[in-house]
Structures are given as structure tokens and as C-alpha cells.
Design a protein around this motif. Structure first.
Motif, PDB file in Angstrom:
ATOM      1  N   VAL A 183       0.872  -1.181   0.000  1.00  0.00           N
ATOM      2  CA  VAL A 183       0.000   0.000   0.000  1.00  0.00           C
ATOM      3  C   VAL A 183       0.907   1.229   0.000  1.00  0.00           C
ATOM      4  O   VAL A 183       1.612   1.503   0.974  1.00  0.00           O
ATOM      5  N   ASP A 184       0.902   1.920  -1.129  1.00  0.00           N
ATOM      6  CA  ASP A 184       1.760   3.086  -1.333  1.00  0.00           C
ATOM      7  C   ASP A 184       0.994   4.320  -0.858  1.00  0.00           C
ATOM      8  O   ASP A 184       0.021   4.753  -1.470  1.00  0.00           O
ATOM      9  N   GLU A 185       1.446   4.871   0.271  1.00  0.00           N
ATOM     10  CA  GLU A 185       0.750   6.020   0.874  1.00  0.00           C
ATOM     11  C   GLU A 185       1.535   7.308   0.632  1.00  0.00           C
ATOM     12  O   GLU A 185       1.749   8.116   1.542  1.00  0.00           O
ATOM     13  N   ALA A 186       1.958   7.510  -0.619  1.00  0.00           N
ATOM     14  CA  ALA A 186       2.749   8.701  -0.961  1.00  0.00           C
ATOM     15  C   ALA A 186       1.989  10.002  -0.641  1.00  0.00           C
ATOM     16  O   ALA A 186       2.604  11.028  -0.360  1.00  0.00           O
ATOM     17  N   TYR A 187       0.655   9.926  -0.670  1.00  0.00           N
ATOM     18  CA  TYR A 187      -0.157  11.138  -0.466  1.00  0.00           C
ATOM     19  C   TYR A 187      -0.905  11.104   0.859  1.00  0.00           C
ATOM     20  O   TYR A 187      -1.915  11.800   1.022  1.00  0.00           O
ATOM     21  N   PHE A 188      -0.416  10.294   1.799  1.00  0.00           N
ATOM     22  CA  PHE A 188      -1.111  10.138   3.090  1.00  0.00           C
ATOM     23  C   PHE A 188      -1.443  11.477   3.752  1.00  0.00           C
ATOM     24  O   PHE A 188      -2.529  11.675   4.280  1.00  0.00           O
ATOM     25  N   ARG A 209       5.894   5.188   2.419  1.00  0.00           N
ATOM     26  CA  ARG A 209       5.673   6.632   2.553  1.00  0.00           C
ATOM     27  C   ARG A 209       6.847   7.337   1.888  1.00  0.00           C
ATOM     28  O   ARG A 209       7.930   6.758   1.743  1.00  0.00           O
ATOM     29  N   THR A 210       6.650   8.585   1.524  1.00  0.00           N
ATOM     30  CA  THR A 210       7.729   9.329   0.874  1.00  0.00           C
ATOM     31  C   THR A 210       7.846  10.742   1.453  1.00  0.00           C
ATOM     32  O   THR A 210       6.852  11.290   1.945  1.00  0.00           O
ATOM     33  N   PHE A 211       9.039  11.290   1.368  1.00  0.00           N
ATOM     34  CA  PHE A 211       9.246  12.698   1.724  1.00  0.00           C
ATOM     35  C   PHE A 211       9.182  13.581   0.475  1.00  0.00           C
ATOM     36  O   PHE A 211       9.480  14.761   0.543  1.00  0.00           O
TER      37      PHE A 211
HETATM   38  C1  PLP Z   1       1.577   6.883  -5.924  1.00  0.00           C
HETATM   39  C2  PLP Z   1       2.974   7.404  -5.961  1.00  0.00           C
HETATM   40  N1  PLP Z   1       3.927   6.774  -5.285  1.00  0.00           N
HETATM   41  C3  PLP Z   1       5.188   7.229  -5.290  1.00  0.00           C
HETATM   42  C4  PLP Z   1       5.547   8.354  -5.996  1.00  0.00           C
HETATM   43  C5  PLP Z   1       6.969   8.830  -6.054  1.00  0.00           C
HETATM   44  O1  PLP Z   1       7.560   8.744  -4.880  1.00  0.00           O
HETATM   45  P1  PLP Z   1       9.132   8.958  -4.709  1.00  0.00           P
HETATM   46  O2  PLP Z   1       9.459  10.323  -5.172  1.00  0.00           O
HETATM   47  O3  PLP Z   1       9.251   8.761  -3.239  1.00  0.00           O
HETATM   48  O4  PLP Z   1       9.859   7.878  -5.476  1.00  0.00           O
HETATM   49  C6  PLP Z   1       4.603   9.039  -6.716  1.00  0.00           C
HETATM   50  C7  PLP Z   1       5.001  10.233  -7.496  1.00  0.00           C
HETATM   51  O5  PLP Z   1       4.381  10.720  -8.342  1.00  0.00           O
HETATM   52  C8  PLP Z   1       3.282   8.556  -6.698  1.00  0.00           C
HETATM   53  O6  PLP Z   1       2.331   9.177  -7.375  1.00  0.00           O
END
Ligand code: PLP
Length: 353
Positions: A183-188, A209-211
Motif C-alpha cells: 500500500v503506497d501512501e505517498a499522499y497520506f 511513505r515518501t518525503f
Molecule cells: C503513488 C505514488 N507513489 C510514489 C511516488 C513517487 O515517490 P518517490 O518520489 O518517493 O519515489 C509518486 C510520485 O508521483 C506517486 O504518485
């Protein structure tokens, strides 16, 4: 030219990846879902304090890992520091996906899931969001019965904005007996929905999660992978030992130390997302509800003109028409109030003319 060493079949089969446009500095960057303001002043100060010795040394991770674990309310043994989400995705694929393993995706979604899966020679089982950008839950539950190796799920999803709630996520995890669910919560920070506390309950769950987004560190490439400690210890075996650089560590620590900056920015974006939605509705422009810092807008046949004319005004938005195989769809990042007012003014002018 014929290459001396044969290229792997999986690479040969891949379509070349077209890197996104460059030359974006100084424009109103509403095309990559970045923090449209920039990182916090605390991050800038922390980077400026980096010493020559720190730069000359290989990075040391333990202290940062402990601090970030505390911030995310997990144990250090449940966290892997990664070079952005991309590195986390690649790590999952490197650890679990054999050539011809099946990887489940619901598309359109973040392109890197398919990219790394194809690179590993996986077979992709692809379902689709429907024309209302609804998640096909029943179909996903059915496909999970056939036990794909990995299911990559962005929540909220990019570019549709679709946000699944905890009950849908629970159904997915309970159905995924032999599937690793990422579960990619990049926009949490913009959605408020998380399954992070469930990593102890579901040994097949990975949360990323991402910064890069709310914290505004996309240029430094730093993120976190969370999972059950047993899963983390396996993943660590396959991880490059120095994938995260020292500047990224320092910046991530400063970002969580001054967490208020990120929270305030996220709150402002959520307010501005509503304002943008109201303005689009008033203009009669169709859009889809979003849990992220972006809105997917349907400009219909006028989309190419809208994109061009926004660009002429120094405003960048992301053309997503190819993802859906039809004209119309454009993804617009939500930024500050002033930036949104500038965008809305431009849209009003060009939509009427
Ligand atoms: C759903 C999703 N995950 C991850 C990322 C990118 O994350 P990161 O910069 O940490 O690689 C994005 C960027 O657009 C995204 O939309």
C-alpha cells in the motif's frame, strides 16, 4: 548496432521510458504533485549545516532510523529507509518477484509499479479503474484468489485520486492470503487514511511513505518502507547498503523535527483542493474527487488547447490522456492559495474564450 552482450529478454520487451519534461524551474509546477512551495526552512538550515566530514563519509543510518521510527510510531526493526518510493518498490520486486511471477495492478496508476515488475520479467495482471474512477473491488478480490505474487496499490491513487477506506483495505488484506500487498501512501498527508498500524497484524502488508510530496524533498529522494519485522529482515538482505545519501537523511530528520510545516502545508492543500473543485464546478468543467494533492480534470476535446495555453502562461499541468486512451484528462497539482488563484484565473480566461 548489434550489442556484444545480449540484453535480458525482459528489458528488450520493455517500451522505452520517456523521462518527463525538463526545464521546469521558475514555472508554476502543477505537473508532478510536488510540494509547490518548497521544503521547510528547517530543512534548508539543516542542509546548510552539513559538514565536509559528513559529506566525505559513507552514510550512517541507525540514528535516523530510530528517530524516524519514533515519528511514525513503529519500531526501528519495522522500517527500511529508502531512496524514495521507487527504491522501496524495486526492493520488493527484487526480493519477491521471479521471472513470470504474477503482479496485480489496477491501472491507470503510478507507472513505476509496472516498470519494476516488467524489468523483473513478471507477468502483469492489470485491472482498471472504471470511467468514474471507481476501484474495482470485487474484481480485485476475485483475482487475489488466484494468488498473484504482489499487489501494488496506491492509496490515494495517482492519477485518479481514488481513495479507499479502511474497510475496503481490510477486505483486500484478508483476501490476499498468498499475496504481498504494497500500500503506497505517498499522499497520506492529504488523505489522512493509513494502514500503517496494521503491519503487525498482516504479515503480508508493506506500507510505503515518501518525503517527496508533502515534505517537499523530491529532489533528495528519500522515503520509508514499513512492514512486519520478519518481512523487513528479509527485505534488508536484498537492499543496497548505501542507497540513501547523507543529505537526504539530514533533510528527512529536519522535516520530521519541524512536522508542523508539513501539516500546515497539507491542511492548506486540502482547503485549496476544495476551492479548485468549486471553481471547476462553477465553470462546468468535469473533475473527479481526490484524496491527494492533485485533481484529475476532464477538459474533453479542449484538453490539448488548455494544456498549451496554460503552458504559454507559465503553468504546467500533466497530460494524462494516454493513460485513459481518450482525450480530455489532465492532472493538476494543488498548491498554495495564491498559486490556485492564478490557475483558476487562467482557466476562467481560456475556458470562456
Ligand atoms: C503513488 C505514488 N507513489 C510514489 C511516488 C513517487 O515517490 P518517490 O518520489 O518517493 O519515489 C509518486 C510520485 O508521483 C506517486 O504518485
Amino acid at each position: 548496432m548489434k550489442l556484444v552482450i545480449p540484453v535480458r529478454r525482459a528489458v528488450e520487451r520493455m517500451r522505452p521510458y520517456h523521462p518527463p519534461l525538463e526545464g521546469r524551474t521558475g514555472k508554476l509546477r502543477l505537473d508532478f504533485n510536488e510540494n509547490a512551495l518548497g521544503c521547510s526552512p528547517a530543512v534548508r538550515r539543516a542542509l546548510a549545516r552539513l559538514t565536509r566530514e559528513q559529506v566525505a563519509m559513507y552514510p550512517e543510518y541507525e540514528a535516523t532510523r530510530r528517530r524516524l521510527a519514533r515519528f511514525f510510531h513503529v519500531r526501528p526493526a519495522e522500517l527500511v529507509l529508502t531512496n524514495g518510493t521507487d527504491d522501496a518498490l524495486r526492493l520488493v520486486v527484487d526480493t519477491f518477484v521471479e521471472p513470470r511471477s504474477r503482479v496485480l495492478l489496477v491501472e491507470p496508476t503510478f507507472a513505476m509499479y509496472r516498470f519494476y515488475a516488467e524489468l523483473a520479467g513478471a507477468k502483469i495482471a492489470a485491472l482498471r479503474y472504471d470511467s468514474a474512477m471507481q476501484f474495482p473491488l470485487q474484481k480485485v478480490l476475485r483475482v487475489l484468489r488466484a494468488r498473484p505474487c504482489v499487489f501494488f496499490l496506491a492509496n490515494p491513487n495517482n492519477p485518479t485520486g481514488t481513495l479507499l477506506g479502511r474497510s475496503e483495505l481490510k477486505q483486500i488484506l484478508e483476501a490476499a492470503h498468498n499475496t504481498l500487498v504494497v500500500v503506497d501512501e505517498a499522499y497520506f498527508e492529504f488523505s489522512g487514511v493509513t494502514v500503517l498500524p496494521w503491519i503487525r497484524r498482516f504479515p503480508n502488508l508493506v506500507v510505503t511513505r515518501t518525503f517527496s510530496k508533502a515534505a517537499g524533498l523530491a529532489g533528495l529522494r528519500v522515503g520509508c518502507l514499513f512492514a512486519h519485522r520478519a518481512l523487513v529482515s528479509v527485505l534488508r538482505k536484498a537492499h543496497s547498503p548505501y542507497s540513501v545519501n547523507t543529505a537526504a537523511l539530514v533533510a528527512a530528520e529536519a522535516a520530521v523535527r519541524e512536522g508542523r510545516f508539513v501539516q500546515q502545508y497539507a491542511r492548506e492543500v486540502v482547503r485549496n483542493r476544495q476551492e479548485l473543485a468549486r471553481a471547476l464546478a462553477a465553470l462546468g468543467i468535469k473533475f473527479f474527487p481526490s484524496g491527494g494533492n492533485f485533481v484529475l480534470v476532464d477538459f474533453g476535446p479542449r484538453a490539448p488547447t488548455v494544456l498549451r495555453r496554460l503552458r504559454q502562461r507559465g503553468i504546467l499541468a500533466r497530460d494524462r490522456q494516454a493513460d485513459f486512451g481518450r482525450v480530455g484528462l489532465v492532472r493538476i497539482t494543488v498548491g498554495t492559495r495564491a498559486q490556485m488563484r492564478r490557475l483558476i484565473r487562467a482557466l476562467r480566461e481560456l475556458w470562456k474564450s
